[in-house]
Design a protein around this motif. Sequence first.
Motif, PDB file in Angstrom:
ATOM      1  N   TRP A 218      -8.693   3.916   0.637  1.00  0.00           N
ATOM      2  CA  TRP A 218      -7.879   2.870   1.271  1.00  0.00           C
ATOM      3  C   TRP A 218      -7.807   3.078   2.773  1.00  0.00           C
ATOM      4  CZ3 TRP A 218      -2.293   4.034   2.333  1.00  0.00           C
ATOM      5  CH2 TRP A 218      -1.670   2.984   3.022  1.00  0.00           C
ATOM      6  N   LEU A 219      -7.539   4.310   3.198  1.00  0.00           N
ATOM      7  CA  LEU A 219      -7.413   4.596   4.627  1.00  0.00           C
ATOM      8  C   LEU A 219      -8.738   4.416   5.358  1.00  0.00           C
ATOM      9  CD1 LEU A 219      -5.038   7.696   4.487  1.00  0.00           C
ATOM     10  CD2 LEU A 219      -4.453   5.340   5.105  1.00  0.00           C
ATOM     11  N   SER A 220      -9.851   4.498   4.617  1.00  0.00           N
ATOM     12  CA  SER A 220     -11.167   4.282   5.241  1.00  0.00           C
ATOM     13  C   SER A 220     -11.516   2.802   5.337  1.00  0.00           C
ATOM     14  CB  SER A 220     -12.251   5.013   4.451  1.00  0.00           C
ATOM     15  OG  SER A 220     -12.556   4.324   3.233  1.00  0.00           O
ATOM     16  N   GLY A 221     -10.674   1.938   4.745  1.00  0.00           N
ATOM     17  CA  GLY A 221     -10.907   0.506   4.831  1.00  0.00           C
ATOM     18  C   GLY A 221     -11.554  -0.117   3.609  1.00  0.00           C
ATOM     19  N   ASP A 222     -11.721   0.652   2.536  1.00  0.00           N
ATOM     20  CA  ASP A 222     -12.335   0.112   1.323  1.00  0.00           C
ATOM     21  C   ASP A 222     -11.425  -0.931   0.682  1.00  0.00           C
ATOM     22  OD1 ASP A 222     -14.523   0.550  -0.855  1.00  0.00           O
ATOM     23  OD2 ASP A 222     -12.629   0.621  -1.946  1.00  0.00           O
ATOM     24  N   GLN A 223     -11.962  -2.099   0.390  1.00  0.00           N
ATOM     25  CA  GLN A 223     -11.150  -3.199  -0.130  1.00  0.00           C
ATOM     26  C   GLN A 223     -10.691  -2.951  -1.559  1.00  0.00           C
ATOM     27  OE1 GLN A 223     -13.104  -6.969   0.447  1.00  0.00           O
ATOM     28  NE2 GLN A 223     -12.813  -6.935   2.666  1.00  0.00           N
ATOM     29  N   VAL A 224     -11.518  -2.334  -2.372  1.00  0.00           N
ATOM     30  CA  VAL A 224     -11.121  -2.052  -3.753  1.00  0.00           C
ATOM     31  C   VAL A 224      -9.941  -1.086  -3.764  1.00  0.00           C
ATOM     32  CG1 VAL A 224     -11.847  -1.015  -5.931  1.00  0.00           C
ATOM     33  CG2 VAL A 224     -13.400  -2.539  -4.694  1.00  0.00           C
ATOM     34  N   GLY A 226      -7.910  -0.627  -1.340  1.00  0.00           N
ATOM     35  CA  GLY A 226      -6.790  -1.354  -0.764  1.00  0.00           C
ATOM     36  C   GLY A 226      -6.072  -2.200  -1.780  1.00  0.00           C
ATOM     37  N   GLY A 227      -6.824  -2.818  -2.699  1.00  0.00           N
ATOM     38  CA  GLY A 227      -6.199  -3.611  -3.757  1.00  0.00           C
ATOM     39  C   GLY A 227      -5.387  -2.751  -4.710  1.00  0.00           C
ATOM     40  N   ILE A 228      -5.913  -1.562  -5.037  1.00  0.00           N
ATOM     41  CA  ILE A 228      -5.184  -0.647  -5.925  1.00  0.00           C
ATOM     42  C   ILE A 228      -3.874  -0.210  -5.269  1.00  0.00           C
ATOM     43  CG2 ILE A 228      -5.232   1.622  -7.027  1.00  0.00           C
ATOM     44  CD1 ILE A 228      -8.285   1.241  -7.302  1.00  0.00           C
ATOM     45  N   VAL A 229      -3.941   0.159  -3.997  1.00  0.00           N
ATOM     46  CA  VAL A 229      -2.746   0.587  -3.281  1.00  0.00           C
ATOM     47  C   VAL A 229      -1.744  -0.562  -3.174  1.00  0.00           C
ATOM     48  CG1 VAL A 229      -1.877   1.289  -1.011  1.00  0.00           C
ATOM     49  CG2 VAL A 229      -3.855   2.455  -2.017  1.00  0.00           C
ATOM     50  N   SER A 230      -2.223  -1.765  -2.888  1.00  0.00           N
ATOM     51  CA  SER A 230      -1.327  -2.918  -2.793  1.00  0.00           C
ATOM     52  C   SER A 230      -0.607  -3.159  -4.110  1.00  0.00           C
ATOM     53  CB  SER A 230      -2.124  -4.162  -2.396  1.00  0.00           C
ATOM     54  OG  SER A 230      -1.290  -5.310  -2.343  1.00  0.00           O
ATOM     55  N   ASP A 231      -1.338  -3.057  -5.225  1.00  0.00           N
ATOM     56  CA  ASP A 231      -0.712  -3.228  -6.533  1.00  0.00           C
ATOM     57  C   ASP A 231       0.322  -2.138  -6.806  1.00  0.00           C
ATOM     58  OD1 ASP A 231      -2.234  -5.474  -7.011  1.00  0.00           O
ATOM     59  OD2 ASP A 231      -3.702  -4.434  -8.274  1.00  0.00           O
ATOM     60  N   ALA A 232       0.013  -0.911  -6.395  1.00  0.00           N
ATOM     61  CA  ALA A 232       0.949   0.195  -6.598  1.00  0.00           C
ATOM     62  C   ALA A 232       2.239  -0.032  -5.826  1.00  0.00           C
ATOM     63  CB  ALA A 232       0.293   1.511  -6.182  1.00  0.00           C
ATOM     64  N   VAL A 233       2.114  -0.466  -4.586  1.00  0.00           N
ATOM     65  CA  VAL A 233       3.297  -0.756  -3.775  1.00  0.00           C
ATOM     66  C   VAL A 233       4.130  -1.853  -4.427  1.00  0.00           C
ATOM     67  CG1 VAL A 233       4.075  -1.720  -1.565  1.00  0.00           C
ATOM     68  CG2 VAL A 233       2.270   0.019  -1.609  1.00  0.00           C
ATOM     69  N   THR A 234       3.468  -2.906  -4.890  1.00  0.00           N
ATOM     70  CA  THR A 234       4.184  -4.007  -5.541  1.00  0.00           C
ATOM     71  C   THR A 234       4.933  -3.520  -6.766  1.00  0.00           C
ATOM     72  OG1 THR A 234       2.599  -5.653  -4.737  1.00  0.00           O
ATOM     73  CG2 THR A 234       3.900  -6.242  -6.671  1.00  0.00           C
ATOM     74  N   ASP A 235       4.315  -2.661  -7.559  1.00  0.00           N
ATOM     75  CA  ASP A 235       4.966  -2.146  -8.762  1.00  0.00           C
ATOM     76  C   ASP A 235       6.179  -1.281  -8.425  1.00  0.00           C
ATOM     77  OD1 ASP A 235       3.348  -3.366 -10.668  1.00  0.00           O
ATOM     78  OD2 ASP A 235       1.867  -1.755 -10.635  1.00  0.00           O
ATOM     79  N   LEU A 236       6.059  -0.446  -7.406  1.00  0.00           N
ATOM     80  CA  LEU A 236       7.187   0.401  -7.025  1.00  0.00           C
ATOM     81  C   LEU A 236       8.343  -0.424  -6.461  1.00  0.00           C
ATOM     82  CD1 LEU A 236       5.210   3.358  -5.414  1.00  0.00           C
ATOM     83  CD2 LEU A 236       6.485   3.416  -7.561  1.00  0.00           C
ATOM     84  N   GLY A 264       1.792  13.239  -0.088  1.00  0.00           N
ATOM     85  CA  GLY A 264       0.377  13.401   0.177  1.00  0.00           C
ATOM     86  C   GLY A 264      -0.239  12.278   0.988  1.00  0.00           C
ATOM     87  N   CYS A 265       0.426  11.125   1.031  1.00  0.00           N
ATOM     88  CA  CYS A 265      -0.120   9.981   1.770  1.00  0.00           C
ATOM     89  C   CYS A 265       1.025   9.259   2.480  1.00  0.00           C
ATOM     90  CB  CYS A 265      -0.840   9.035   0.806  1.00  0.00           C
ATOM     91  SG  CYS A 265      -1.750   7.706   1.625  1.00  0.00           S
ATOM     92  N   PRO A 266       1.472   9.778   3.627  1.00  0.00           N
ATOM     93  CA  PRO A 266       2.583   9.149   4.354  1.00  0.00           C
ATOM     94  C   PRO A 266       2.394   7.665   4.645  1.00  0.00           C
ATOM     95  CG  PRO A 266       2.163  11.330   5.240  1.00  0.00           C
ATOM     96  CD  PRO A 266       1.046  11.045   4.272  1.00  0.00           C
ATOM     97  N   PRO A 267       1.175   7.176   4.955  1.00  0.00           N
ATOM     98  CA  PRO A 267       1.042   5.728   5.170  1.00  0.00           C
ATOM     99  C   PRO A 267       1.397   4.903   3.933  1.00  0.00           C
ATOM    100  CG  PRO A 267      -0.826   6.873   6.135  1.00  0.00           C
ATOM    101  CD  PRO A 267      -0.076   7.890   5.332  1.00  0.00           C
ATOM    102  N   PHE A 268       1.178   5.469   2.762  1.00  0.00           N
ATOM    103  CA  PHE A 268       1.581   4.788   1.526  1.00  0.00           C
ATOM    104  C   PHE A 268       3.104   4.647   1.490  1.00  0.00           C
ATOM    105  CE2 PHE A 268       2.791   4.980  -3.010  1.00  0.00           C
ATOM    106  CZ  PHE A 268       2.070   3.901  -3.509  1.00  0.00           C
ATOM    107  N   HIS A 269       3.804   5.734   1.843  1.00  0.00           N
ATOM    108  CA  HIS A 269       5.270   5.662   1.893  1.00  0.00           C
ATOM    109  C   HIS A 269       5.729   4.669   2.950  1.00  0.00           C
ATOM    110  CE1 HIS A 269       9.436   6.867   2.858  1.00  0.00           C
ATOM    111  NE2 HIS A 269       9.495   7.144   1.562  1.00  0.00           N
ATOM    112  N   ASP A 270       5.024   4.609   4.072  1.00  0.00           N
ATOM    113  CA  ASP A 270       5.388   3.657   5.118  1.00  0.00           C
ATOM    114  C   ASP A 270       5.365   2.221   4.597  1.00  0.00           C
ATOM    115  OD1 ASP A 270       5.639   5.772   6.865  1.00  0.00           O
ATOM    116  OD2 ASP A 270       3.686   5.476   7.816  1.00  0.00           O
ATOM    117  N   LEU A 271       4.376   1.911   3.750  1.00  0.00           N
ATOM    118  CA  LEU A 271       4.298   0.570   3.169  1.00  0.00           C
ATOM    119  C   LEU A 271       5.514   0.269   2.301  1.00  0.00           C
ATOM    120  CD1 LEU A 271       0.586   0.101   2.026  1.00  0.00           C
ATOM    121  CD2 LEU A 271       1.730  -0.946   3.983  1.00  0.00           C
ATOM    122  N   ILE A 272       5.862   1.233   1.448  1.00  0.00           N
ATOM    123  CA  ILE A 272       7.037   1.058   0.579  1.00  0.00           C
ATOM    124  C   ILE A 272       8.293   0.875   1.418  1.00  0.00           C
ATOM    125  CG2 ILE A 272       8.479   2.180  -1.163  1.00  0.00           C
ATOM    126  CD1 ILE A 272       5.831   1.427  -2.303  1.00  0.00           C
TER     127      ILE A 272
END
Length: 339
Positions: A218-224, A226-236, A264-272
């Motif tokens: 996700w951090l490298s810009g991969d769209q797939v 990115g979609g997984i991370v977006s879904d995870a954020v939505t679920d949380l 392990g992934c602070p940018p993920f927490h930033d999204l939440i």
Amino acid sequence: MSARPALLAVDAGGTHTRAVVCHDGRSRSWELATMNRHAVGATADDVLLRLLSAVRHEIGDRPCVGWLASASVDPDEPAAELRRITAGAVRAGLDARLVVSNDVVPLLWGLPGVAGEGIAVICGTGSGFLGVDRTGAAARAGGCEYLGSDEGAAVDIGRRGLRAAVRAGDGRGPATVLTGLLADATGTRAPQLARAIAAQPYPKQRLADLAPMVCAGWLSGDQVCGGIVSDAVTDLVAGVRAVRDRLRLTGGYAVVTVGGVFAGCPPFHDLIESRLLDFEGAGQVTFTNTSARVVMAALEHLLDDRDEVALPAAISDRHAWIVSSAPAVVTRAEEEMCA
């Protein structure tokens, strides 16, 4: 005048068990493998006994008051886990009164910004949500193991990532950097890796171990990814929203977050955090990465002047229970179980 009891705090997540004991003005800490039976099976009992025996060796015959917060405690059916923990304390020779709860519970009393009112979110190997309002009402969501919940957590992100790599390889899905990331990290191509994990008796942790590769993609810009991370954020966010709505919390409520995915992934927490603050009415979002110390803080917050734990009505015998391995109160059934 008798000495004060030792204080014990245990955070037993899906991957690690961390504990700290305080007595006579000093403290001792441990970090072991998980004691969660859902993750590793019967070896979890060995970890539990090793830890409690180490505590007994550290404090000697001194009584102990503690809080054992474990991801393996099912609030709907806690009896088996309460018996297992009591039996472990008895076998270790530990004279203890222990609060036993799911690992999300002490977060609501272990941080100053929450102090018994707000929502706690765990996102590690699994995920779970618990909230309490100012009247003492409590509500929870998730916490039903990876077949029934754990959305947005490492096991969910890892499973989605593995499936995406398999789909990319056979043409059912788009190309993704996960194909290479998973192969480099595990030495195995995605189809073989999926079959190998499925053949294991306890695959949850192996799936969770794949989550960092998804975050890296996700951090490298991969769209797939990115979609997984977006879904995870939505679920949380949905888990927080469900608890908020059931408790009818108004704008400005506090959220506390903890877990290996956030750490392990602070940018993920930033999204939440931004979603909760900007769109869900949260007033503050506090991340903590010192889980055993938070459990200790919760224990100290609820101790009365007799060194007894005064559990709030919102959680007593519904989200947290007190067990004892003191010789005078161990039942015959517990003695027979420990024989």
